[in-house]
Design an enzyme around this catalytic site. Structure first.
Site, short mmCIF file in Angstrom:
data_model
loop_
_atom_site.label_atom_id
_atom_site.label_comp_id
_atom_site.label_asym_id
_atom_site.label_seq_id
_atom_site.Cartn_x
_atom_site.Cartn_y
_atom_site.Cartn_z
N HIS A 1 0.85 -1.19 0.00
CA HIS A 1 0.00 0.00 0.00
C HIS A 1 0.88 1.23 0.00
O HIS A 1 1.92 1.27 0.68
CB HIS A 1 -0.89 -0.04 1.24
CG HIS A 1 -1.86 1.09 1.37
ND1 HIS A 1 -1.50 2.35 1.81
CD2 HIS A 1 -3.19 1.15 1.12
CE1 HIS A 1 -2.57 3.13 1.82
NE2 HIS A 1 -3.61 2.43 1.41
N ASP B 1 -5.75 8.42 -7.15
CA ASP B 1 -6.24 9.24 -6.03
C ASP B 1 -5.20 10.33 -5.78
O ASP B 1 -4.01 10.05 -5.64
CB ASP B 1 -6.41 8.37 -4.78
CG ASP B 1 -7.04 9.11 -3.60
OD1 ASP B 1 -6.86 10.34 -3.50
OD2 ASP B 1 -7.67 8.46 -2.76
N TYR C 1 -2.21 10.26 -3.17
CA TYR C 1 -1.00 9.48 -3.41
C TYR C 1 0.04 10.26 -4.21
O TYR C 1 1.15 9.75 -4.43
CB TYR C 1 -1.35 8.16 -4.08
CG TYR C 1 -2.14 7.26 -3.17
CD1 TYR C 1 -1.54 6.69 -2.05
CD2 TYR C 1 -3.49 7.03 -3.38
CE1 TYR C 1 -2.27 5.91 -1.17
CE2 TYR C 1 -4.23 6.24 -2.51
CZ TYR C 1 -3.61 5.68 -1.41
OH TYR C 1 -4.33 4.91 -0.53
N ASP D 1 -9.75 14.08 -4.30
CA ASP D 1 -9.26 12.78 -4.76
C ASP D 1 -9.18 12.76 -6.29
O ASP D 1 -8.13 12.52 -6.88
CB ASP D 1 -10.23 11.73 -4.20
CG ASP D 1 -10.13 10.35 -4.85
OD1 ASP D 1 -9.37 10.17 -5.80
OD2 ASP D 1 -10.84 9.44 -4.37
N ASP E 1 -11.53 18.32 0.29
CA ASP E 1 -11.39 18.18 1.74
C ASP E 1 -9.98 18.59 2.13
O ASP E 1 -9.09 18.72 1.28
CB ASP E 1 -11.73 16.76 2.21
CG ASP E 1 -10.84 15.70 1.58
OD1 ASP E 1 -9.63 15.69 1.87
OD2 ASP E 1 -11.37 14.87 0.80
#
Length: 445
Positions: A217, A265, A268, A374, A381
């Site tokens: 991840h 996203d 990242y 995103d 946000d």
């Protein structure tokens, strides 16, 4: 007649995202120069309004983040610092006072006043206070009690727990060591067995999972790699495999995904670009060449990586002559870099498409009224604003071998008007605030 297989939900979502992103790119590519320049410009006033308003007052919908209030402080204040700005004295004092009320009597910071001390919110609180800077902010951190808290979170397997009786994972390891490194309280007890634990989390893919046996991840890969660098054990990882995994997370949209076969996203932009730069600088410092990453190398060389720049009207961006007298200058911002042989030696070709990444963030993640998101169709946000801006900074400085080498105008999509403050890649705080904090806490030791 054989029936055609139906597409999966994941495939459908990927097609929809690609359609949105390529539609935006097509609109950009067919627009006039003035429109293009506006579309890739960081709208600083709008960004600052969005951030300052959030720092002063949040609406009822943010009640779900009650246990994450130091994080909200960090996301906003770090974003403001990346834009080269700072908060006024009242907001600074309010933030220091609030975080002081989140600090536990036995060390660490909780998600709010009276809440359980937690490594994640402790990391956010310390980074916020480092970003605010100054003796009042620094001295508000109880270093001795923080050291005690970190030792209590240390587990016998070498890793750390997020909180008392909490989970053990790579995120806990990173936040603990990042805090200890900045506060100058690292000792043998904190680092004992830590490298073994991180090593056990590197997967067959090359990336790092949250715990042994978990899928690789992006966030955990950053945390694991940064931890290993901070404790001087990075060479124990399979770095070629790690590099190969992380560079292949940049997809056709030019943004990064967090895991294999997941959607792009914006957050990242930092979690994956930072490991790319950390690894390329490590290989460069060891005079080593990374293996397995050539297929994702940034297209072009140091002389011609201007595919996205659209600077045809700026003769000072010409690369026809790299003599000692040549310069890359944006006089409107008072910036000038001379292409001396010494300066050229301090540049390195990124292992990812740095301008393509900036293109994705500015065209698909930036919101016109302020904030980042995103991807297209998603709301803005503060979390994505923080990590999109952090990742943009990383991408802008990706051609530099070290933190002290400023980017050229052609490294920054949109030119120096978009220039962001450089971040310390292991802590994600802006460099000048990091340097001030390190000096203070070394004197305090």
């Amino acid at each position: 007649m054989e029936e055609l297989p139906s597409i999966t939900v994941s495939q459908r979502e990927q097609f929809l995202v690609e359609n949105d992103v390529f539609g935006m790119y097509s609109y950009f590519d067919t627009s006039d120069i003035a429109t293009q320049k506006f579309m890739v410009e960081i709208q600083r006033d709008k960004q600052l309004d969005y951030l300052m308003n959030g720092l002063r007052q949040l609406g009822p919908s943010f009640s779900s983040l009650d246990a994450n209030r130091p994080w909200v402080c960090y996301w906003i204040i770090h974003s403001i610092a990346l834009l080269g700005e700072s908060v006024d004295d009242d907001l600074e004092n309010n933030a220091i006072d609030f975080l002081g009320r989140c600090q536990g009597s036995d060390g660490g910071y909780g998600g709010g006043p009276g809440q359980l001390p937690h490594l994640a919110t402790s990391y956010a609180a310390v980074n916020t206070l480092v970003t605010l800077g100054g003796e009042k902010a620094f001295s508000s951190i109880n270093r001795e009690q923080m050291a005690c808290f970190l030792r209590r979170m240390k587990d016998t397997n070498g890793g750390f727990r997020m909180h008392n009786m909490g989970e053990i994972d790579v995120r806990a390891c990173y936040t603990a060591i990042s805090i200890a490194s900045i506060l100058n309280i690292v000792d043998d007890e904190l680092t004992r067995g830590l490298g073994d634990y991180i090593l056990s989390c590197q997967t067959y893919e090359g990336g790092i999972g949250g715990e042994p046996g978990s899928e690789a991840h992006g966030g955990y890969t950053y945390c694991g790699l940064a931890t290993m660098i901070l404790i001087n054990e990075v060479d124990r990882l399979n770095l070629d495999s790690l590099m190969n995994w992380v560079v292949h997370r940049q997809g056709v949209e030019m943004g990064f995904q967090g895991r294999t076969n997941k959607l792009v996203d914006g957050c990242y932009t930092f979690w994956q670009a930072a490991p790319c730069v950390l690894l390329q600088r490590f290989f460069s410092s060891q005079d080593m060449a990374p293996h397995g990453s050539s297929s994702r190398m940034s297209q072009g060389t140091d002389e011609d990586h201007e595919e996205y720049a659209h600077d045809e009207d700026d003769p000072e961006d010409s690369d026809e002559d790299d003599s000692d007298e040549d310069s890359d200058e944006d006089s409107g911002n008072g910036h000038q870099v001379h292409h001396t042989s010494t300066y050229i030696d301090r540049r390195i070709q990124p292992v990812f498409d740095s301008l393509g990444l900036q293109r994705y963030v500015l065209l698909c993640s930036q919101v016109a009224d302020g904030g980042f998101r995103d991807k297209l169709r998603k709301p803005r946000d503060f979390y994505h604003t923080c990590y999109c801006l952090s990742g943009l900074s990383v991408a802008q400085h990706a051609w530099s071998k070290d933190e002290d080498t400023p980017p050229l105008t052609r490294d920054i999509l949109g030119g120096y008007a978009n220039h962001l403050e450089p971040v310390h890649l292991l802590h994600n705080v802006v460099m000048d605030r990091y340097n001030e904090a390190i000096e203070f806490f070394h004197r305090a030791a």
